[in-house]
Design a protein around this motif. Sequence first.
Motif, PDB file in Angstrom:
ATOM      1  N   THR A  73     -38.547  -1.304 -28.023  1.00 18.95           N
ATOM      2  CA  THR A  73     -37.995  -2.578 -27.570  1.00 18.95           C
ATOM      3  C   THR A  73     -39.110  -3.498 -27.073  1.00 18.95           C
ATOM      4  OG1 THR A  73     -37.735  -1.918 -25.257  1.00 18.95           O
ATOM      5  CG2 THR A  73     -35.951  -1.307 -26.784  1.00 18.95           C
ATOM      6  N   PRO A  74     -38.846  -4.809 -26.960  1.00 17.20           N
ATOM      7  CA  PRO A  74     -39.818  -5.690 -26.302  1.00 17.20           C
ATOM      8  C   PRO A  74     -40.158  -5.230 -24.891  1.00 17.20           C
ATOM      9  CG  PRO A  74     -38.199  -6.992 -27.504  1.00 17.20           C
ATOM     10  CD  PRO A  74     -37.730  -5.570 -27.553  1.00 17.20           C
ATOM     11  N   TYR A  75     -39.177  -4.688 -24.187  1.00 17.47           N
ATOM     12  CA  TYR A  75     -39.405  -4.151 -22.844  1.00 17.47           C
ATOM     13  C   TYR A  75     -40.484  -3.070 -22.887  1.00 17.47           C
ATOM     14  CZ  TYR A  75     -37.681  -3.147 -18.040  1.00 17.47           C
ATOM     15  OH  TYR A  75     -37.540  -3.000 -16.685  1.00 17.47           O
ATOM     16  N   ASP A  76     -40.419  -2.186 -23.898  1.00 16.04           N
ATOM     17  CA  ASP A  76     -41.439  -1.141 -24.038  1.00 16.04           C
ATOM     18  C   ASP A  76     -42.819  -1.745 -24.286  1.00 16.04           C
ATOM     19  OD1 ASP A  76     -39.688   1.109 -23.798  1.00 16.04           O
ATOM     20  OD2 ASP A  76     -39.018   0.762 -25.853  1.00 16.04           O
ATOM     21  N   LEU A  77     -42.872  -2.777 -25.113  1.00 14.34           N
ATOM     22  CA  LEU A  77     -44.156  -3.390 -25.454  1.00 14.34           C
ATOM     23  C   LEU A  77     -44.778  -4.117 -24.272  1.00 14.34           C
ATOM     24  CD1 LEU A  77     -43.253  -4.796 -28.987  1.00 14.34           C
ATOM     25  CD2 LEU A  77     -44.614  -2.768 -28.458  1.00 14.34           C
ATOM     26  N   ALA A  78     -43.962  -4.403 -23.262  1.00 15.97           N
ATOM     27  CA  ALA A  78     -44.465  -5.092 -22.073  1.00 15.97           C
ATOM     28  C   ALA A  78     -45.011  -4.143 -21.024  1.00 15.97           C
ATOM     29  CB  ALA A  78     -43.345  -5.945 -21.470  1.00 15.97           C
ATOM     30  N   GLU A  79     -45.017  -2.855 -21.311  1.00 14.38           N
ATOM     31  CA  GLU A  79     -45.440  -1.875 -20.310  1.00 14.38           C
ATOM     32  C   GLU A  79     -46.839  -2.196 -19.782  1.00 14.38           C
ATOM     33  OE1 GLU A  79     -45.999   2.986 -19.806  1.00 14.38           O
ATOM     34  OE2 GLU A  79     -45.629   2.093 -21.781  1.00 14.38           O
ATOM     35  N   GLY A  80     -46.961  -2.199 -18.453  1.00 16.20           N
ATOM     36  CA  GLY A  80     -48.253  -2.410 -17.821  1.00 16.20           C
ATOM     37  C   GLY A  80     -48.709  -3.847 -17.747  1.00 16.20           C
ATOM     38  N   THR A  81     -47.858  -4.797 -18.141  1.00 15.75           N
ATOM     39  CA  THR A  81     -48.193  -6.225 -18.078  1.00 15.75           C
ATOM     40  C   THR A  81     -47.242  -6.925 -17.114  1.00 15.75           C
ATOM     41  OG1 THR A  81     -46.695  -7.018 -19.819  1.00 15.75           O
ATOM     42  CG2 THR A  81     -48.794  -6.030 -20.527  1.00 15.75           C
ATOM     43  N   PRO A  82     -47.546  -8.159 -16.707  1.00 14.48           N
ATOM     44  CA  PRO A  82     -46.603  -8.900 -15.853  1.00 14.48           C
ATOM     45  C   PRO A  82     -45.225  -9.087 -16.479  1.00 14.48           C
ATOM     46  CG  PRO A  82     -48.766  -9.929 -15.788  1.00 14.48           C
ATOM     47  CD  PRO A  82     -48.830  -8.885 -16.854  1.00 14.48           C
ATOM     48  N   LEU A  83     -45.162  -9.043 -17.807  1.00 16.88           N
ATOM     49  CA  LEU A  83     -43.869  -9.195 -18.479  1.00 16.88           C
ATOM     50  C   LEU A  83     -42.916  -8.057 -18.119  1.00 16.88           C
ATOM     51  CD1 LEU A  83     -44.887 -10.312 -22.080  1.00 16.88           C
ATOM     52  CD2 LEU A  83     -43.808 -11.704 -20.313  1.00 16.88           C
ATOM     53  N   GLU A  84     -43.464  -6.868 -17.838  1.00 16.24           N
ATOM     54  CA  GLU A  84     -42.602  -5.740 -17.506  1.00 16.24           C
ATOM     55  C   GLU A  84     -41.772  -6.042 -16.264  1.00 16.24           C
ATOM     56  OE1 GLU A  84     -42.748  -0.872 -16.922  1.00 16.24           O
ATOM     57  OE2 GLU A  84     -44.620  -2.013 -16.956  1.00 16.24           O
ATOM     58  N   LYS A 124     -37.716  -6.458 -16.006  1.00 17.53           N
ATOM     59  CA  LYS A 124     -36.959  -5.688 -15.021  1.00 17.53           C
ATOM     60  C   LYS A 124     -35.956  -6.591 -14.308  1.00 17.53           C
ATOM     61  CE  LYS A 124     -37.504  -2.962 -10.778  1.00 17.53           C
ATOM     62  NZ  LYS A 124     -38.469  -2.377  -9.806  1.00 17.53           N
ATOM     63  N   GLY A 125     -36.392  -7.793 -13.941  1.00 22.87           N
ATOM     64  CA  GLY A 125     -35.476  -8.723 -13.295  1.00 22.87           C
ATOM     65  C   GLY A 125     -34.366  -9.188 -14.215  1.00 22.87           C
ATOM     66  N   VAL A 126     -34.691  -9.421 -15.476  1.00 17.70           N
ATOM     67  CA  VAL A 126     -33.688  -9.874 -16.448  1.00 17.70           C
ATOM     68  C   VAL A 126     -32.656  -8.779 -16.712  1.00 17.70           C
ATOM     69  CG1 VAL A 126     -33.343 -10.517 -18.866  1.00 17.70           C
ATOM     70  CG2 VAL A 126     -35.211 -11.549 -17.555  1.00 17.70           C
ATOM     71  N   CYS A 127     -33.133  -7.558 -16.908  1.00 15.78           N
ATOM     72  CA  CYS A 127     -32.250  -6.444 -17.296  1.00 15.78           C
ATOM     73  C   CYS A 127     -31.549  -5.799 -16.106  1.00 15.78           C
ATOM     74  CB  CYS A 127     -33.049  -5.385 -18.050  1.00 15.78           C
ATOM     75  SG  CYS A 127     -33.788  -5.966 -19.582  1.00 15.78           S
ATOM     76  N   GLY A 128     -32.156  -5.905 -14.927  1.00 12.77           N
ATOM     77  CA  GLY A 128     -31.549  -5.292 -13.752  1.00 12.77           C
ATOM     78  C   GLY A 128     -31.908  -3.839 -13.552  1.00 12.77           C
ATOM     79  N   PHE A 129     -32.881  -3.338 -14.312  1.00 14.53           N
ATOM     80  CA  PHE A 129     -33.333  -1.956 -14.138  1.00 14.53           C
ATOM     81  C   PHE A 129     -34.760  -1.833 -14.647  1.00 14.53           C
ATOM     82  CE2 PHE A 129     -30.933  -2.218 -18.128  1.00 14.53           C
ATOM     83  CZ  PHE A 129     -31.870  -1.805 -19.063  1.00 14.53           C
ATOM     84  N   SER A 130     -35.481  -0.864 -14.082  1.00 14.41           N
ATOM     85  CA  SER A 130     -36.830  -0.583 -14.559  1.00 14.41           C
ATOM     86  C   SER A 130     -36.764   0.368 -15.742  1.00 14.41           C
ATOM     87  CB  SER A 130     -37.669   0.038 -13.438  1.00 14.41           C
ATOM     88  OG  SER A 130     -37.206   1.349 -13.154  1.00 14.41           O
ATOM     89  N   ARG A 131     -37.883   0.525 -16.427  1.00 15.91           N
ATOM     90  CA  ARG A 131     -37.932   1.450 -17.557  1.00 15.91           C
ATOM     91  C   ARG A 131     -37.752   2.892 -17.091  1.00 15.91           C
ATOM     92  NH1 ARG A 131     -42.526   1.908 -19.562  1.00 15.91           N
ATOM     93  NH2 ARG A 131     -42.001   2.489 -21.697  1.00 15.91           N
ATOM     94  N   GLU A 132     -38.095   3.169 -15.851  1.00 21.21           N
ATOM     95  CA  GLU A 132     -37.913   4.517 -15.312  1.00 21.21           C
ATOM     96  C   GLU A 132     -36.480   4.754 -14.842  1.00 21.21           C
ATOM     97  OE1 GLU A 132     -40.355   2.394 -14.304  1.00 21.21           O
ATOM     98  OE2 GLU A 132     -41.888   3.320 -15.585  1.00 21.21           O
ATOM     99  N   GLU A 133     -35.725   3.686 -14.638  1.00 19.27           N
ATOM    100  CA  GLU A 133     -34.366   3.801 -14.119  1.00 19.27           C
ATOM    101  C   GLU A 133     -33.314   3.632 -15.206  1.00 19.27           C
ATOM    102  OE1 GLU A 133     -35.203   1.845  -9.709  1.00 19.27           O
ATOM    103  OE2 GLU A 133     -34.776   0.538 -11.438  1.00 19.27           O
ATOM    104  N   CYS A 134     -33.714   3.857 -16.456  1.00 20.37           N
ATOM    105  CA  CYS A 134     -32.773   3.660 -17.553  1.00 20.37           C
ATOM    106  C   CYS A 134     -32.718   4.905 -18.422  1.00 20.37           C
ATOM    107  CB  CYS A 134     -33.153   2.449 -18.394  1.00 20.37           C
ATOM    108  SG  CYS A 134     -34.540   2.731 -19.519  1.00 20.37           S
ATOM    109  N   TYR A 135     -31.680   4.968 -19.240  1.00 21.96           N
ATOM    110  CA  TYR A 135     -31.604   5.993 -20.283  1.00 21.96           C
ATOM    111  C   TYR A 135     -31.608   5.292 -21.628  1.00 21.96           C
ATOM    112  CZ  TYR A 135     -26.654   4.867 -21.123  1.00 21.96           C
ATOM    113  OH  TYR A 135     -25.474   4.236 -21.444  1.00 21.96           O
ATOM    114  N   ARG A 136     -31.794   6.068 -22.663  1.00 19.20           N
ATOM    115  CA  ARG A 136     -31.863   5.523 -24.011  1.00 19.20           C
ATOM    116  C   ARG A 136     -30.907   6.289 -24.920  1.00 19.20           C
ATOM    117  NH1 ARG A 136     -37.147   2.734 -24.749  1.00 19.20           N
ATOM    118  NH2 ARG A 136     -38.119   2.716 -22.690  1.00 19.20           N
TER     119      ARG A 136
END
Length: 591
Positions: free
Chosen positions: A80-91, A95-107
């Motif tokens: 996902t675009p969220y994955d590609l943003a890992e480690g950047t300010p976009l991440e 997180k604010g847009v989606c309401g969860f962090s990548r660590e707080e989600c399931y796939r």
Amino acid sequence: MNLYTWKTEAAAKQAFEAAKRGDYETVVRLIDHSFNTEDCDEEGNSLLHYAAVGKNQKLVKYLVERCRMDPTWANQSMCTPYDLAEGTPLEEYFKGVCGFSREECYRNPVLRGMHPDPSIVRVGEDYYMVNSSFLFFPCIPISHSRDLIHWETIGYGITDEKWAEEHLGKLEGGRGFWAPDISCHNGRFYICATLRNNDDAAFIQTQMVTSSHNPAGPYETPVIHNVLGIDPSIFTDDDGKRYMLINRGARIMEISEDGKELLSLPELIWYGHSGHAPEGPHLIKKDGYYYCFLAEGGTGKGHMITVARSENLYGPYVNCPYNPIMHQWDEMGAIQCCGHGKPVETPDGRWFMVYLCSRFIDGTYGMLGRETCLDEITWTADGWPVVNGRKGPSYMAPLPFPYESGKPASCKAGDGWLSPRTRDSSRVRTEKDGTLWIRGDGLDLCCRECSSLLVKFQPDFCYRAEFEMWIPDEEKEEYTSDGGVTLYYDENTYIKFGVTKNEVFVSEYVDNAYVRTESKEYSFEGRVLFRVETDGLNRTFLLNNKILWRWTDVTSICSEGLIKGKRFTGAAYGVYVNGSNLLCWRQHGKI
């Protein structure tokens, strides 16, 4: 999303390159005049994927907030675009847009590899799920979870080898146990399923019921009801009366409390929303209504979940105005064929739906078979359930419950190795140290009676299977077999990568014949290391860490690889013996 066409290709490629450069002005100009934001590339990458790589936050915000592009939409590789943003300010922005962090989600899928036709029940804070097993033994895997995401297989609905041999031994590939259901009544767990027989049987479809006080089993000897239909489920009403539902549409019949007797004939209560292949009926009761859920549209890309309700068990049922409540609307979505679901309520009053899905290579080859997804149900103001806001399957979603990483869901059942139809324990055994022992029965894998193999289902499109194989010392002088690794679908399509005393070979079997074989001279002296690397449709075969062959476009080990009979399962890998020798294996590394 849509793959760009020859008319839109030029604008799409310009937009993608500009987004990758972070060129805000060019992307906005192209969107204003020629680029369709629904267009994606051949790998399913959206414009937002490219923008995430370009790291221009102004552009990313424009695409998300003005163009309503989804940071969690996955390409064909499930990125996902969220994955590609890992480690950047976009991440942090995502997180604010989606309401969860990548660590707080399931796939999704939450259960990968062949896990079709899920059915679920909750008892207290424990969730139990069953999936179709078709011809594979032990039959009907039972999984347990406390958070709906992390599952462990804790048992099987049928573990009696003799019973399995009697009922499954002569069946053709793809038949066996279809669409099981699990329920709980008065502290006892009930599993029912269709036992799909060969087409020349007196009853080609029968309904099996078994039960146990322990969700993991052992379960009683099943009772078979000779009633035509598929996809049975059990519903218990407020007055304690119990019912079984089967297709087509939702047909209902009263059953005894223990499920061993049928007390009425099947009666249709709802035929469905679309009228096309209505099956997989489930009933729940909520707020004075009976809600009837169906799978419709066939099991291909038209698959969907629909619902109707009534104040009376036998109807009439009113069609939901939001049907279908789950369907993959997006032809370019990495997750397709969403349907056949069952709802479950959490202790805090939320609802979720488990349902089947498929993922495809090149949009065509569903190698993994059907898998299990999970999404939240919300209830509309007028009392109707919708799944994931009718947006189709989620790729990333917030965890239903916090995950306790150090706490296993439950104890595993056995080692996960399966056998077609039944297992002869005098010939096949598995040890606690991971060693597999197989005494060959002299039959090749194309024989339905062959029991000299063990398999597991392929977990993803890219994986590696590695096994060390050896002959016990006392067998070396008399070795006349071939043995090794198999890539297996059923008795009609499989690959053997094995050794004889004088050669190593790889051979592909399709529809009554070996269609290609490659071999090299090799002196097998009692111990060898096999490795098969899978990357989509490509397979690489290594012996003792040396590449021997690379095969591309291996399409036979999947449902679409042959049109013959019922091909509803998925690709498997494992080990085999063809001959009468005793061979041993130990699996190396992680799959």
